[in-house]
Design an enzyme around this catalytic site. Structure first.
Site, short mmCIF file in Angstrom:
data_model
loop_
_atom_site.label_atom_id
_atom_site.label_comp_id
_atom_site.label_asym_id
_atom_site.label_seq_id
_atom_site.Cartn_x
_atom_site.Cartn_y
_atom_site.Cartn_z
N ASP A 159 0.87 -1.17 0.00
CA ASP A 159 0.00 0.00 0.00
C ASP A 159 0.91 1.22 0.00
OD1 ASP A 159 -3.30 0.11 0.98
OD2 ASP A 159 -2.21 1.95 0.63
N HIS A 184 -12.11 -0.15 -8.70
CA HIS A 184 -13.30 0.72 -8.74
C HIS A 184 -12.95 2.16 -8.36
CE1 HIS A 184 -14.93 0.24 -4.28
NE2 HIS A 184 -13.69 0.64 -4.31
#
Ligand SMILES: C[S@@+](CC[C@H](N)C(=O)[O-])C[C@H]1O[C@@H](n2cnc3c(N)ncnc32)[C@H](O)[C@@H]1O
Length: 414
Positions: A267, A315
């Site tokens: 991340d 998304h």
């Protein structure tokens, strides 16, 4: 004002009564029988009932009041924002009550506006005034104290999404047809040239709040991390990379179940201030779950893993950006490597209830306002991979009982 069609009202009333009776029966049997089949029927009946009660409510409202009430909904965020800013949920005692005067004194805000905001909240079931002038909790207001991360949920919606939402249409007008992430409602709301995640990078406390919000959001039973364990045969997988894996919830769920699996959680370094992230890893998993700061627009540094997994990553991004993320992965892929996407697949319009479709379309608009991202139907998912590279071959689209996500598995043919 148009009156509702009386036969429609009667029809819906009967439907609601039947569904409510079935729901009550399942609730009663569920107390004794927690078998998955009962849990599934209970959850389906609940969704049907929620949809029908809302339909009945809307028909009785009639079109004019319906629209008026929709518009009045914007005030809900005023009271929730006040709760967040003034910590009202903590100052109102868990048991007993507190006067408006005392509440205002402790929160250091003016009493009159506070009372007006709370009295509106009370009409929404949030707090109550059992004796005049005194505020106490309801089951709904206690939800915010139920878990610390629920507070971050409220903060993220009120302070990241709400300002971005009101700029979503101005952003469409300002940058027609743009796929740039910096051309989003959040960019306008923040007066920035940057996309939301880049803005958060410069604000570690907001980034940490967002990450805790994600944990809370993911904790809904239909988003459980362990569904992925059943979506793919992990027994032969030695190494998986969870790209954009946040605090590692997904990796923990997999490593707990598959004891020879090694997971790398990647991340943005700033979000997973590595200590905070590692602390969440149970001691016995620490040798098999590791964290790595990595920007997924840069070339994937972990070569030859068996699986690269992305949950709720694509998304967030426009097609153009998704293709860039997939192409950054390609140099690391060995033939036979799998790319697994855990995401919603938007159904064809009208094929599921209005209520269920609505929950998915809310996500779609949130993605739009934040990052110019979007939810996708299956055709759009396929287009994305075809555009990125023809060597991605669709292997399966898995559904797991109880999960609202789909698991889209691509094979890299090399
Ligand atoms: C919607 S969250 C999903 C987190 C996690 N996969 C889950 O399902 O809970 C998106 C994640 O992508 C991360 N992210 C955003 N931009 C990124 C980038 N350029 N490189 C790596 N991670 C990024 C965010 O920090 C965040 O953790």
């Amino acid at each position: 004002m148009t009156s509702p069609d009386p036969s429609l009202v009667s029809e819906l009333t009967v439907k609601v009564a039947n569904q409510a009776a079935r729901y009550a029966d399942f609730l009663k049997s569920g107390e004794n029988d927690q078998a998955p089949v009962v849990a599934k029927q209970l959850s389906e009946t609940r969704l049907e009932l929620l949809g029908s009660t809302r339909d009945l409510h809307n028909i009785v409202q009639g079109p004019f009041d319906y629209v008026r009430d929709e518009l009045a909904g914007h005030c809900n965020l005023i009271y929730l924002h006040a709760v967040y800013k003034f910590n009202l949920h903590k100052v109102v005692p868990l048991d007993g009550d507190i006067s408006y005067q005392e509440l205002a004194r402790i929160c250091k805000v003016e009493e009159d506006k506070l009372r007006r905001i709370i009295r509106f909240a009370i009409t929404r079931r949030f707090f109550q005034e059992k004796r005049e002038g005194y505020v106490s909790h309801t089951a709904e207001s206690k939800v915010i104290i139920s878990k610390p991360e629920m507070f971050d949920y409220v903060g993220t919606i009120c302070e990241e999404m709400w300002p971005s939402a009101i700029q979503a249409v101005p952003a469409m007008i300002k940058w027609p047809g743009s796929e740039e992430r910096k051309h989003s409602g959040s960019a306008l709301a923040n007066g920035s040239e940057l996309a939301m995640f880049d803005i958060l990078k410069d604000h570690p406390e907001r980034a940490a709040r967002f990450s805790r919000f994600m944990n809370m959001f993911s904790s809904a039973p239909f988003f459980r991390f362990d569904f992925l364990c059943d979506a793919y045969d992990w027994s032969n997988v030695t190494k998986m990379v969870d790209v954009g894996g946040g605090h590692g919830g997904q990796a923990i769920a997999l490593a707990q179940k598959f004891t020879s699996l090694h997971c790398v959680v990647q991340d943005l370094a700033v979000i997973d201030t590595e200590n905070e992230a590692s602390e969440r890893i149970p001691v016995e998993l620490r040798s098999r779950v590791e964290f790595q700061g990595h920007n997924f627009f840069s070339e994937q540094p972990i070569k030859d893993a068996d699986v690269y997994h992305f949950r709720w990553i694509f998304h967030d991004w426009s097609d153009k950006d998704c293709v860039a993320i997939l192409r950054a992965l390609i140099p690391a892929l060995k033939p036979g490597a799998k790319v697994i996407i855990s995401e919603g697949v938007i159904p064809r319009p009208g094929t599921v209830s209005r209520y269920v479709e609505g929950t998915m379309r809310v996500m779609d608009l949130v993605m739009m306002e934040l990052n110019n991202g979007k939810e996708r139907d299956m055709i759009q998912w396929k287009n994305l991979f075809e555009t990125a590279d023809e060597r991605f071959s669709l292997e399966a689209v898995k559904k797991v009982e109880g999960s609202r996500l789909s698991y889209i598995i691509y094979n890299w043919t090399g």
